[in-house]
Design a protein around this motif. Sequence first.
Motif, PDB file in Angstrom:
ATOM      1  N   THR A   7      19.874   6.741  18.225  1.00  0.00           N
ATOM      2  CA  THR A   7      19.519   7.829  17.319  1.00  0.00           C
ATOM      3  C   THR A   7      20.809   8.494  16.862  1.00  0.00           C
ATOM      4  O   THR A   7      21.709   8.735  17.669  1.00  0.00           O
ATOM      5  CB  THR A   7      18.630   8.858  18.051  1.00  0.00           C
ATOM      6  OG1 THR A   7      17.466   8.190  18.501  1.00  0.00           O
ATOM      7  CG2 THR A   7      18.273  10.013  17.144  1.00  0.00           C
ATOM      8  N   GLU A 103      20.832  16.193   9.538  1.00  0.00           N
ATOM      9  CA  GLU A 103      19.645  15.369   9.356  1.00  0.00           C
ATOM     10  C   GLU A 103      19.668  14.228  10.367  1.00  0.00           C
ATOM     11  O   GLU A 103      20.736  13.674  10.660  1.00  0.00           O
ATOM     12  CB  GLU A 103      19.615  14.756   7.952  1.00  0.00           C
ATOM     13  CG  GLU A 103      19.436  15.745   6.838  1.00  0.00           C
ATOM     14  CD  GLU A 103      18.026  16.265   6.715  1.00  0.00           C
ATOM     15  OE1 GLU A 103      17.084  15.521   7.068  1.00  0.00           O
ATOM     16  OE2 GLU A 103      17.873  17.408   6.280  1.00  0.00           O
ATOM     17  N   ARG A 104      18.506  13.884  10.850  1.00  0.00           N
ATOM     18  CA  ARG A 104      18.398  12.710  11.710  1.00  0.00           C
ATOM     19  C   ARG A 104      18.447  11.471  10.821  1.00  0.00           C
ATOM     20  O   ARG A 104      17.764  11.404   9.798  1.00  0.00           O
ATOM     21  CB  ARG A 104      17.091  12.732  12.480  1.00  0.00           C
ATOM     22  CG  ARG A 104      16.962  11.547  13.393  1.00  0.00           C
ATOM     23  CD  ARG A 104      15.708  11.610  14.188  1.00  0.00           C
ATOM     24  NE  ARG A 104      15.647  10.394  15.006  1.00  0.00           N
ATOM     25  CZ  ARG A 104      14.665  10.101  15.798  1.00  0.00           C
ATOM     26  NH1 ARG A 104      13.645  10.917  15.909  1.00  0.00           N
ATOM     27  NH2 ARG A 104      14.693   8.988  16.491  1.00  0.00           N
ATOM     28  N   TYR A 105      19.245  10.515  11.200  1.00  0.00           N
ATOM     29  CA  TYR A 105      19.363   9.261  10.460  1.00  0.00           C
ATOM     30  C   TYR A 105      18.383   8.274  11.065  1.00  0.00           C
ATOM     31  O   TYR A 105      18.446   7.959  12.250  1.00  0.00           O
ATOM     32  CB  TYR A 105      20.790   8.714  10.537  1.00  0.00           C
ATOM     33  CG  TYR A 105      20.944   7.373   9.878  1.00  0.00           C
ATOM     34  CD1 TYR A 105      21.054   7.269   8.504  1.00  0.00           C
ATOM     35  CD2 TYR A 105      20.964   6.205  10.630  1.00  0.00           C
ATOM     36  CE1 TYR A 105      21.189   6.029   7.884  1.00  0.00           C
ATOM     37  CE2 TYR A 105      21.100   4.963  10.028  1.00  0.00           C
ATOM     38  CZ  TYR A 105      21.210   4.889   8.653  1.00  0.00           C
ATOM     39  OH  TYR A 105      21.338   3.671   8.047  1.00  0.00           O
ATOM     40  N   ASP A 106      17.481   7.792  10.243  1.00  0.00           N
ATOM     41  CA  ASP A 106      16.486   6.829  10.695  1.00  0.00           C
ATOM     42  C   ASP A 106      16.909   5.439  10.238  1.00  0.00           C
ATOM     43  O   ASP A 106      16.765   5.089   9.073  1.00  0.00           O
ATOM     44  CB  ASP A 106      15.118   7.187  10.123  1.00  0.00           C
ATOM     45  CG  ASP A 106      14.023   6.249  10.589  1.00  0.00           C
ATOM     46  OD1 ASP A 106      14.291   5.362  11.432  1.00  0.00           O
ATOM     47  OD2 ASP A 106      12.896   6.399  10.111  1.00  0.00           O
ATOM     48  N   HIS A 107      17.432   4.661  11.154  1.00  0.00           N
ATOM     49  CA  HIS A 107      17.927   3.320  10.847  1.00  0.00           C
ATOM     50  C   HIS A 107      16.863   2.456  10.185  1.00  0.00           C
ATOM     51  O   HIS A 107      17.133   1.723   9.255  1.00  0.00           O
ATOM     52  CB  HIS A 107      18.442   2.636  12.111  1.00  0.00           C
ATOM     53  CG  HIS A 107      18.642   1.168  11.949  1.00  0.00           C
ATOM     54  ND1 HIS A 107      19.684   0.658  11.207  1.00  0.00           N
ATOM     55  CD2 HIS A 107      17.929   0.109  12.382  1.00  0.00           C
ATOM     56  CE1 HIS A 107      19.599  -0.665  11.204  1.00  0.00           C
ATOM     57  NE2 HIS A 107      18.546  -1.019  11.916  1.00  0.00           N
ATOM     58  N   PHE A 108      15.648   2.562  10.652  1.00  0.00           N
ATOM     59  CA  PHE A 108      14.596   1.669  10.172  1.00  0.00           C
ATOM     60  C   PHE A 108      14.216   1.929   8.722  1.00  0.00           C
ATOM     61  O   PHE A 108      13.811   1.035   8.007  1.00  0.00           O
ATOM     62  CB  PHE A 108      13.371   1.760  11.085  1.00  0.00           C
ATOM     63  CG  PHE A 108      13.694   1.302  12.474  1.00  0.00           C
ATOM     64  CD1 PHE A 108      13.946  -0.035  12.749  1.00  0.00           C
ATOM     65  CD2 PHE A 108      13.797   2.219  13.507  1.00  0.00           C
ATOM     66  CE1 PHE A 108      14.256  -0.455  14.036  1.00  0.00           C
ATOM     67  CE2 PHE A 108      14.115   1.806  14.786  1.00  0.00           C
ATOM     68  CZ  PHE A 108      14.348   0.473  15.051  1.00  0.00           C
ATOM     69  N   SER A 109      14.370   3.154   8.252  1.00  0.00           N
ATOM     70  CA  SER A 109      14.036   3.419   6.859  1.00  0.00           C
ATOM     71  C   SER A 109      15.146   2.958   5.912  1.00  0.00           C
ATOM     72  O   SER A 109      14.970   2.949   4.702  1.00  0.00           O
ATOM     73  CB  SER A 109      13.765   4.907   6.632  1.00  0.00           C
ATOM     74  OG  SER A 109      14.948   5.643   6.793  1.00  0.00           O
ATOM     75  N   HIS A 110      16.280   2.552   6.463  1.00  0.00           N
ATOM     76  CA  HIS A 110      17.412   2.072   5.663  1.00  0.00           C
ATOM     77  C   HIS A 110      17.660   0.578   5.832  1.00  0.00           C
ATOM     78  O   HIS A 110      18.680   0.062   5.427  1.00  0.00           O
ATOM     79  CB  HIS A 110      18.684   2.846   6.046  1.00  0.00           C
ATOM     80  CG  HIS A 110      18.607   4.290   5.708  1.00  0.00           C
ATOM     81  ND1 HIS A 110      18.060   5.213   6.571  1.00  0.00           N
ATOM     82  CD2 HIS A 110      18.967   4.958   4.593  1.00  0.00           C
ATOM     83  CE1 HIS A 110      18.106   6.398   6.019  1.00  0.00           C
ATOM     84  NE2 HIS A 110      18.640   6.283   4.827  1.00  0.00           N
TER      85      HIS A 110
END
Length: 114
Positions: A7, A103-110
């Motif tokens: 995360t 902001e939290r970086y969401d690997h899966f949305s990228h």
Amino acid sequence: MDVFFPTLFVAVLLVSVEIQGSRSMKDRRSVVKSLIERARSRWDVSAMDLGPDGVWNRAFLGFSAIAPTNQMAVDRLDIVRKFIESMQDAEGFDILEYTQEVERYDHFSHTKNQ
């Protein structure tokens, strides 16, 4: 094969400054370069002069950091902001405004589906 990505939190600090007594782009560049280089070397953040181009007495600075927790990201940019605040008199500028976001970086949305 599954890859584990931790995360991540991305923090951005934007600072608008007015440089007192600046009479040239050279004066502006001196103040901005000093702030950016010190922040980069002391706290390992990304930093950039965001303009405005051709304006001698104003600068818009951007700083960013990535951290494994929200609090670490906030703490990193808080210390950069406090450093900039402490340099106002010595470097001859005033902070007009600043804003800070994490902001939290969401690997899966990228990630692209393959």
